[in-house]
Enzyme design. Structure first.
Site, short mmCIF file in Angstrom:
data_model
loop_
_atom_site.label_atom_id
_atom_site.label_comp_id
_atom_site.label_asym_id
_atom_site.label_seq_id
_atom_site.Cartn_x
_atom_site.Cartn_y
_atom_site.Cartn_z
N ARG A 19 -1.66 69.89 -61.71
CA ARG A 19 -3.09 70.14 -61.84
C ARG A 19 -3.77 68.78 -61.84
O ARG A 19 -3.66 68.02 -62.81
CB ARG A 19 -3.37 70.91 -63.12
CG ARG A 19 -4.83 71.20 -63.36
CD ARG A 19 -5.29 72.35 -62.50
NE ARG A 19 -6.59 72.81 -62.97
CZ ARG A 19 -7.55 73.21 -62.15
NH1 ARG A 19 -7.35 73.21 -60.85
NH2 ARG A 19 -8.70 73.61 -62.63
N GLU A 21 -6.76 67.44 -62.16
CA GLU A 21 -7.67 66.97 -63.21
C GLU A 21 -6.95 66.71 -64.52
O GLU A 21 -7.45 65.97 -65.36
CB GLU A 21 -8.84 67.92 -63.40
CG GLU A 21 -8.46 69.34 -63.71
CD GLU A 21 -9.62 70.31 -63.52
OE1 GLU A 21 -9.88 71.08 -64.46
OE2 GLU A 21 -10.24 70.30 -62.45
N THR A 23 -3.49 65.54 -64.72
CA THR A 23 -2.46 64.49 -64.71
C THR A 23 -2.52 63.51 -63.55
O THR A 23 -1.75 62.55 -63.52
CB THR A 23 -1.05 65.12 -64.70
OG1 THR A 23 -0.85 65.81 -63.47
CG2 THR A 23 -0.85 66.06 -65.89
N GLY A 51 -8.74 68.11 -41.20
CA GLY A 51 -8.59 69.18 -40.22
C GLY A 51 -7.43 70.11 -40.51
O GLY A 51 -7.38 71.20 -39.98
N GLU A 85 1.30 77.52 -55.20
CA GLU A 85 2.38 76.57 -54.91
C GLU A 85 3.65 76.96 -55.64
O GLU A 85 4.74 76.97 -55.06
CB GLU A 85 1.98 75.15 -55.35
CG GLU A 85 0.94 74.48 -54.50
CD GLU A 85 0.55 73.11 -55.04
OE1 GLU A 85 -0.36 72.52 -54.43
OE2 GLU A 85 1.13 72.62 -56.03
#
Length: 174
Positions: A19, A21, A23, A51, A85
């Protein structure tokens, strides 16, 4: 997203799931530097080319990595992106068990909180019911994989060293 995870032609040694924001500018940046110093090829999401469709690029990177390091932090599960993920990493592991390695890092988070989706561990409410069920199952599964805990190893520099050493062993490098 389907996952066809072939073990040949790995482009990266390590895929990092984290994440941003929580680490990116501290623990993850130190881990990236330490891995790079050992000539370990890392995929971090800021490597996306303009792209590229982000989800496709990340899926390819997961497929083409030998090791996935998942840095579970307080807000990891609040991100549907991180959870996506995680699901793909576990699918690749299941499909190609012998050639995939998952290393969880519990950064300020107790694994038991992941297993129970403890109320203080914010869980993303985005996505369909089926997606949320897959995310919960993935969190539970990942929390049961032996990993590294920031609460067990202090200072952080020692934790980074231990993870790098573990990755080196798993990649069969001295």
């Amino acid at each position: 997203m389907g996952c066809c995870c072939s073990s040949n032609k790995n482009k990266y040694d390590v895929f990092l799931s984290f994440r941003g924001e929580d680490t990116r500018d501290n623990f993850t940046s130190h881990l990236c530097k330490a891995l790079s110093q050992k000539k370990i090829k890392i995929y971090v999401d800021d490597m996306l080319e303009r792209g590229d469709e982000i989800s496709t690029a990340l899926l390819k990177a997961i497929k083409k990595s030998r090791v996935s390091i998942i840095i579970f932090s307080e807000n990891y599960a609040s991100s549907s992106w991180c959870l996506g993920e995680l699901v793909q990493i576990l699918k690749c592991k299941k499909k190609n068990n012998k050639h995939r390695v998952i290393i969880p890092v519990f950064y300020g988070v107790d694994p038991s909180r992941l297993r129970s989706q403890h109320t203080k561990f914010v869980f993303s409410s985005k996505g369909s019911k089926a997606k949320r069920r897959a995310w919960r199952e993935a969190l539970n599964h990942a929390a049961n994989i032996s990993g590294w805990g920031s609460q067990n190893i202090r200072p952080e520099s020692k934790l980074v060293e231990a993870i790098v050493e573990d990755v080196m062993k798993k990649l069969n490098r001295s």
